[in-house]
Design a protein around this motif. Sequence first.
Motif, PDB file in Angstrom:
ATOM      1  N   LYS A 128       0.856  -1.198   0.000  1.00 54.26           N
ATOM      2  CA  LYS A 128       0.000   0.000   0.000  1.00 54.26           C
ATOM      3  C   LYS A 128       0.882   1.235   0.000  1.00 54.26           C
ATOM      4  O   LYS A 128       1.691   1.391  -0.887  1.00 54.26           O
ATOM      5  CB  LYS A 128      -0.930  -0.040   1.214  1.00 54.26           C
ATOM      6  N   ASP A 129       0.716   2.106   1.000  1.00 54.25           N
ATOM      7  CA  ASP A 129       1.566   3.298   1.044  1.00 54.25           C
ATOM      8  C   ASP A 129       3.032   2.924   1.226  1.00 54.25           C
ATOM      9  O   ASP A 129       3.924   3.534   0.675  1.00 54.25           O
ATOM     10  CB  ASP A 129       1.148   4.205   2.200  1.00 54.25           C
ATOM     11  N   TYR A 130       3.254   1.910   2.064  1.00 56.28           N
ATOM     12  CA  TYR A 130       4.586   1.344   2.176  1.00 56.28           C
ATOM     13  C   TYR A 130       4.468  -0.123   1.779  1.00 56.28           C
ATOM     14  O   TYR A 130       3.363  -0.628   1.624  1.00 56.28           O
ATOM     15  CB  TYR A 130       5.113   1.505   3.608  1.00 56.28           C
ATOM     16  N   PHE A 131       5.599  -0.805   1.607  1.00 56.13           N
ATOM     17  CA  PHE A 131       5.547  -2.209   1.215  1.00 56.13           C
ATOM     18  C   PHE A 131       5.994  -3.047   2.402  1.00 56.13           C
ATOM     19  O   PHE A 131       7.153  -3.009   2.799  1.00 56.13           O
ATOM     20  CB  PHE A 131       6.463  -2.504   0.028  1.00 56.13           C
ATOM     21  N   GLY A 140       8.120 -11.047  -0.438  1.00 55.52           N
ATOM     22  CA  GLY A 140       7.414  -9.851  -0.883  1.00 55.52           C
ATOM     23  C   GLY A 140       8.361  -8.682  -1.083  1.00 55.52           C
ATOM     24  O   GLY A 140       9.453  -8.837  -1.629  1.00 55.52           O
ATOM     25  N   GLU A 141       7.942  -7.512  -0.629  1.00 55.70           N
ATOM     26  CA  GLU A 141       8.741  -6.304  -0.811  1.00 55.70           C
ATOM     27  C   GLU A 141       8.932  -5.619   0.529  1.00 55.70           C
ATOM     28  O   GLU A 141       8.029  -5.622   1.360  1.00 55.70           O
ATOM     29  CB  GLU A 141       8.018  -5.335  -1.750  1.00 55.70           C
ATOM     30  N   ASN A 165      14.623  -1.897   0.166  1.00 57.55           N
ATOM     31  CA  ASN A 165      15.373  -0.645   0.055  1.00 57.55           C
ATOM     32  C   ASN A 165      16.671  -0.738   0.853  1.00 57.55           C
ATOM     33  O   ASN A 165      16.931  -1.744   1.524  1.00 57.55           O
ATOM     34  CB  ASN A 165      14.504   0.555   0.490  1.00 57.55           C
ATOM     35  N   THR A 166      17.492   0.310   0.772  1.00 62.67           N
ATOM     36  CA  THR A 166      18.809   0.206   1.411  1.00 62.67           C
ATOM     37  C   THR A 166      18.710   0.147   2.936  1.00 62.67           C
ATOM     38  O   THR A 166      19.556  -0.465   3.565  1.00 62.67           O
ATOM     39  CB  THR A 166      19.753   1.346   0.995  1.00 62.67           C
ATOM     40  N   SER A 167      17.684   0.767   3.524  1.00 63.63           N
ATOM     41  CA  SER A 167      17.616   0.663   4.983  1.00 63.63           C
ATOM     42  C   SER A 167      17.225  -0.756   5.396  1.00 63.63           C
ATOM     43  O   SER A 167      17.698  -1.263   6.409  1.00 63.63           O
ATOM     44  CB  SER A 167      16.730   1.742   5.613  1.00 63.63           C
ATOM     45  N   THR A 168      16.406  -1.424   4.583  1.00 70.98           N
ATOM     46  CA  THR A 168      16.119  -2.836   4.833  1.00 70.98           C
ATOM     47  C   THR A 168      17.382  -3.677   4.696  1.00 70.98           C
ATOM     48  O   THR A 168      17.600  -4.627   5.452  1.00 70.98           O
ATOM     49  CB  THR A 168      15.055  -3.360   3.848  1.00 70.98           C
ATOM     50  N   GLY A 200       4.281   8.547   1.612  1.00 70.15           N
ATOM     51  CA  GLY A 200       4.186   7.130   1.272  1.00 70.15           C
ATOM     52  C   GLY A 200       3.264   6.868   0.097  1.00 70.15           C
ATOM     53  O   GLY A 200       3.569   6.061  -0.777  1.00 70.15           O
ATOM     54  N   GLN A 201       2.141   7.578   0.075  1.00 74.90           N
ATOM     55  CA  GLN A 201       1.153   7.355  -0.971  1.00 74.90           C
ATOM     56  C   GLN A 201       1.683   7.749  -2.358  1.00 74.90           C
ATOM     57  O   GLN A 201       1.541   7.019  -3.325  1.00 74.90           O
ATOM     58  CB  GLN A 201      -0.090   8.169  -0.637  1.00 74.90           C
TER      59      GLN A 201
END
Lengths: 131, 180
Positions: A11-14, A31-32, A70-73, B26-27
Motif C-alpha cells: 500500500k503506502d509502504y511495502f 514480498g517487498e 530498500n537500502t535501509s532494509t 508514502g502514498q
Amino acid sequence: MENIVIQGSHKDYFIPSVNFNAQNGMCEISGESFLEDTVEFYKPLIQWLETYTGEVKKPIAFIIKLTYFNTSTSRSILDLLNVLKDYEDNGGEVVINWHYDENDVDMEEDIEDYMIDTGLDINLIPFSQKS
Amino acid sequence: MSAKHDLINTMNVNSVSVSYTGPFDGQVLSVLAKNIEYSLSDSPSVNKKMFKIFLELAQNISYYSAEQEENRRGEEAGVGTLTIQEFDSHFVFCTGNMVTDTQAEKISGKCEKIKNLDREELREYKRLMRKLPAGAKGGGNIGLIQVALTAGSPVDYKIVPLENEKLFYIVAVRINKHEE
C-alpha cells in the motif's frame, strides 16, 4: 516459543510477509520491504532469531524471497544474517536459500556482498516472474 | 518566478515521461513506483532498475528535504521534484530538493567520493557504510551508493544557491535501455 506471522501488503509502504516457525525452524521473508520505520519492523524478527538460536537451538532454514528491499532494509537483513552466522559459529545448523527474480540483474551481486560481509554460504535460487 | 521554480522548469525541458513536484509521502511514492515499475520500458530488467532508483531517490527527499509539508492526513513529508526523461538509448532520472548548509556539505563530500569509485570500489564502500549504525528510521548513508550501482553509471549532482541563502540540491543519473 511463539511463531511470527505477518501478512505483507503493498500500500503506502511495502510490508513483507514474514513466517518464522519455532516448531520446524522454517523462517521465511517474502514480498517487498520498504517501510516507514525499518528498524522498528525488523527488531522483533532479530530478537526472535536470537531467542531461537539461544534457547531452541534446532536447525534453521532461512528463506528470503524479497523481490524488492530498500537500502535501509538491506542493513536489517545484514543484522538477521549476523545472528545466523553467530549461531553457525557456535555449532548451529543453518541453511539459507535466497530466491530472486532472474530479471533483477543486480540481485546476485547483492547476495554475493552479503556472503562477503558475513562469511555465510547462501544458496542462490533464480526464478522467473510474470508481471 | 523564483529561482527555485526556474530550476524546476529547466529540469522539465526535454521528452519528459514522468514529472512530479510536491510532498513525497508514502502514498505518492507508492503510486509513482507502480507506474515506473510497469510502464516506462519494455525491458523488465530496466524497469526494475528504474523502480529501485526511484524509491531510493524519493526516500531521500521524503526523509531529508529541508522543506517539509503536511499532507491531508497530517503526516509530514519532504517536498521535492522528480523528472524522468526518455532519450533514444537511455533514461535520465533527476530529483531536486531544498537542503540546509550542513546537509549540502555532507552531500558534496559523499557525491565527490562516489563519483571517483569504480564498481568494485562502490560495492566495498557500500559494505563498509552498511556496517555502521543506522540513522533515523533505519535510513541513511547507502542510498546514493546503491543508486550509482543500480544505474551502472556515475551520479551527477549540483548544489545551487537560491534567494534567502537557501540551497537546492539536484541529482541526475542515467539508466541505459540496453545492457552494455
